[in-house]
Design a protein around this motif. Structure first.
Motif, mmCIF file in Angstrom:
data_model
loop_
_atom_site.group_PDB
_atom_site.id
_atom_site.type_symbol
_atom_site.label_atom_id
_atom_site.label_comp_id
_atom_site.label_asym_id
_atom_site.label_seq_id
_atom_site.Cartn_x
_atom_site.Cartn_y
_atom_site.Cartn_z
ATOM 1 N N ILE A 86 60.764 74.311 51.574
ATOM 2 C CA ILE A 86 61.008 75.767 51.408
ATOM 3 C C ILE A 86 61.195 75.985 49.728
ATOM 4 C CG2 ILE A 86 63.186 77.133 51.024
ATOM 5 C CD1 ILE A 86 63.446 76.708 54.196
ATOM 6 N N ASP A 146 72.457 81.950 54.819
ATOM 7 C CA ASP A 146 71.804 80.754 54.867
ATOM 8 C C ASP A 146 71.121 80.364 53.285
ATOM 9 O OD1 ASP A 146 69.737 78.662 55.103
ATOM 10 O OD2 ASP A 146 69.926 78.950 57.231
ATOM 11 N N TYR A 147 71.767 79.131 52.833
ATOM 12 C CA TYR A 147 71.217 78.568 51.719
ATOM 13 C C TYR A 147 69.665 78.605 51.516
ATOM 14 C CZ TYR A 147 70.587 73.953 53.157
ATOM 15 O OH TYR A 147 70.192 72.628 53.630
ATOM 16 N N GLY A 148 69.183 78.184 52.498
ATOM 17 C CA GLY A 148 67.687 77.887 52.728
ATOM 18 C C GLY A 148 66.904 79.207 52.895
ATOM 19 N N THR A 149 67.255 79.763 53.750
ATOM 20 C CA THR A 149 66.188 81.047 54.162
ATOM 21 C C THR A 149 66.921 82.576 53.905
ATOM 22 O OG1 THR A 149 67.386 81.307 56.462
ATOM 23 C CG2 THR A 149 65.388 79.738 56.074
ATOM 24 N N ARG A 208 63.936 73.347 48.638
ATOM 25 C CA ARG A 208 64.821 72.831 49.413
ATOM 26 C C ARG A 208 63.912 71.992 50.622
ATOM 27 N NH1 ARG A 208 67.635 72.446 45.956
ATOM 28 N NH2 ARG A 208 69.892 73.474 45.602
ATOM 29 N N SER A 216 62.751 82.939 50.423
ATOM 30 C CA SER A 216 62.218 82.004 50.621
ATOM 31 C C SER A 216 60.887 82.036 51.483
ATOM 32 C CB SER A 216 63.085 80.936 51.225
ATOM 33 O OG SER A 216 64.450 81.109 50.717
ATOM 34 N N ARG A 266 57.732 79.350 52.923
ATOM 35 C CA ARG A 266 57.436 77.804 53.381
ATOM 36 C C ARG A 266 56.090 77.509 52.721
ATOM 37 N NH1 ARG A 266 61.455 76.282 56.460
ATOM 38 N NH2 ARG A 266 62.237 77.691 57.843
ATOM 39 N N ARG A 296 62.595 78.614 47.094
ATOM 40 C CA ARG A 296 63.448 79.428 47.461
ATOM 41 C C ARG A 296 63.630 80.306 45.876
ATOM 42 N NH1 ARG A 296 69.975 77.608 48.042
ATOM 43 N NH2 ARG A 296 69.173 76.592 45.913
ATOM 44 N N PHE A 328 69.711 66.693 52.155
ATOM 45 C CA PHE A 328 70.458 67.561 53.193
ATOM 46 C C PHE A 328 70.186 67.497 54.387
ATOM 47 C CE2 PHE A 328 69.118 69.797 49.048
ATOM 48 C CZ PHE A 328 70.093 70.445 48.848
#
Lengths: 397, 397
Positions: A354, A158-161, A350, A327, A329, A356, B248
């Motif tokens: 997020i 996952d690109y976010g998490t 993100r 990542s 928050r 990252r 996104f």
């Protein structure tokens, strides 16, 4: 054993910068400027049109594809470079759907890249057969694999998490219900060991400008499992995917194997820069990279969590469920990231919240991680991000 | 008045070479190696991810699109760069067909690039609605324009013979029967004056590595007429064509105008080389280029025909029906072209029997043309091509 001091020395890293954004754009290999200049002067300049043969430009997409293939568990002849990742997603999904013509569901998850979802949306609309793009939560993918599913299309990490899917397990489950898989390796190629052959993956795509360090706009790649390579039809049937492009026939006849996934004229200058990055990859063993990545990530999480209670870990805590990024928050994450960048710690943000950080052992070491964590601690503890100039949003962050 | 001695001095042309293949790959602008090296070192190397904003990488596809637009009769904001020509053909044809959903014929001619035909074939198969790709002879296009035709898809100048379609006339005729046009400008952009706005063209595509001299693998471009720009849906709906790529969102929303034809991450290094070529185009007036091209082509035809009766002119004799290239038919054209290349006259061969020569006034002058014609005369008269080594075919010719 990979000599990480040696690989680090191969990159041109700016003074005073701790670069934790190699998951978005890798840094410049020191060899690239001279090598690209030489390609421009001696190849384009002197060979002109004959460079396509003499300098091997035409063969580069397959030759470099083989080199990328070594990092993702593919055999020679199974990976080819070209286009952008979005285009390759379209090709892979179109070819995959063509193998399961009687079904109408493409299953994906909410952790996929939005661009992959957009490309799928465009393809399904173009197909006009009433396909459904079914988006579930990442943890529900296994249960959502029913016999309605034609294609399981996922991004492995996952690109976010940074959450890491189990490719082998999900591929096995997909095959068990008669579905075909399309894996996006954008955040795994060069980040973690990938074993496409071992996992039985059907199609895979990825980019080369993140962990592979190919440079801004470096070409994408596509893998087609050998069992499909002679059957899979690329919707984007360009001349360089033709069996005999220079015969100039009027009818398309797909080339042999993954060659058919080539479309147009390859980006020779970009590929030359990418070659310099792959030369560095030749010095590394991806298992060593993974071991060091885990230790750098664990160190980073420990240091940041100890100093910054206001940050909440968004990545899986278990290393085996996490790619090569961490990542956190934070409600004011955008401003906080801008403040970090101003202090020389480059990560990215993100939406919605997020922060990252990418970990890239080829050029990051323990001292870098400790230094970055110390700056993060200072910026967060002293609320140094809480200034108007850090809230201004530009086009790319 | 364009100073052609000045433009010629801006290119790096190898010693002893008479380059008549700029219609296939333009030569190296002298400024490119240093400029690309500077981009690699100062932008990629020092700015890293922040180069997308700081160095303006993200804005380049539109900014360079505007500069290409000036050469083809488009206004700012109507042309965008990216991908390869084949991909842009797919996008333009898909968007054009979407405007005429009730019709099922794509009309094209046998003088079109095979790759354009292949891409159309792939798109029509993907659409799966029974569209027909109807291929007629170039001279029969006007008569074949019936109210069955959804899209007229043509390459303005035939890559083989140099035959030049009348874009304004055929566009008017297409519109009269309710068809939409897609023009491929691969052999007209930078070769002859193009007036997309004046002709009322709907969509146009082209490449930048031929007459525009952008380098091997330079990006393609696409033009969308402003009246369609807010309606045309790209089948290839990538994130950079999204209205808000960095939000996104999971659903695709097309960007404003031609922006929506962007797909993935742009090839920054290739675009940097292209910039150097466009700097030279800023020194030229395309009308001067055309006048000089006609006079060089006329001189070449006269000299070659006088000395080589075995060669048959394959290009239109009337200058106003011919682009910026001259082709001759010769049964042993492949071997003859290899012999010419060995003597430093670089043209190319197109099956089955076409010897093709491109004329590019930015860096070719009358002395070059006379010298090339003299070598051609010698090679042909003395049958210097009739040797085994000139019959060996490589991948690209």
């Amino acid at each position: 054993m990979t000599d990480f001091a040696a690989t680090k020395a191969m990159f041109d890293l700016p003074e005073g910068v701790l670069y934790l954004d190699g998951n978005s754009l890798g840094p410049l290999p020191k060899a690239a400027p001279a090598r690209v200049q030489q390609m421009l002067t001696d190849e384009w300049g002197q060979m002109l049109i004959t460079g396509w043969n003499k300098a091997g430009w035409m063969a580069q997409p397959m030759a470099l594809g083989d080199r990328v293939g070594k990092l993702i568990g593919a055999e020679p002849g199974q990976v080819v470079l070209g286009d952008t990742l979005s285009i390759k997603v379209y090709q892979a999904l179109a070819a995959a759907l063509d193998l399961v013509p009687e079904r109408r569901v493409v299953l994906t998850d909410s952790g996929n890249f939005p661009s992959d979802l957009y490309m799928a949306e465009g393809l399904l609309k173009t197909l006009g057969k009433g396909h459904e793009l079914r988006i579930v939560d990442p943890e529900d993918v296994a249960d959502a694999l029913t016999d309605e599913v034609a294609v399981l299309m996922l991004t492995e990490v996952d690109y976010g998490t940074g959450r890491w899917h189990d490719m082998a397990d999900l591929t096995r489950r997909a095959h068990a219900v008669g579905a075909v898989t399309v894996w996006d390796l954008a955040h795994t190629a060069g980040a973690v060991p990938v074993d496409l052959s071992g996992a039985g993956a059907d199609f895979a795509v990825g980019c080369t400008y993140k962990y592979l360090n190919g440079g801004p706009g470096a070409p994408a790649f596509i893998y087609v499992a050998p069992r499909h390579a002679g059957r899979a039809l690329p919707a984007l049937s360009g001349w360089l995917g033709h069996e005999a492009p220079f015969d100039f026939h009027r009818k398309y006849r797909p080339g042999h194997g993954v060659d058919r996934m080539r479309v147009g004229t390859p980006p020779v200058i970009q590929m030359t820069a990418l070659e310099c990055a792959l030369d560095i990859w030749d010095m590394a063993d991806i298992r060593d990279v993974r071991a060091r990545s885990v230790s750098l990530c664990e160190l980073f999480i420990a240091e940041v969590e100890a100093a910054c209670p206001m940050l909440t870990l968004a990545s899986p805590r278990a290393a085996e469920r996490r790619g090569s990024q961490v990542s956190f928050r934070f409600e004011d994450g955008f401003a906080a990231m801008q403040a970090l960048i101003a202090r020389g710690v480059i990560g990215d943000f993100r939406a919605p919240d997020i922060m990252r950080f990418g970990f890239t052992p080829l050029y990051l070491d323990e001292a870098d991680v400790r230094a970055a964590a110390a700056i993060i601690a200072e910026v967060m503890t002293d609320r140094l991000w809480d200034r108007p100039e850090f809230r201004v949003r530009a086009a790319v962050t």
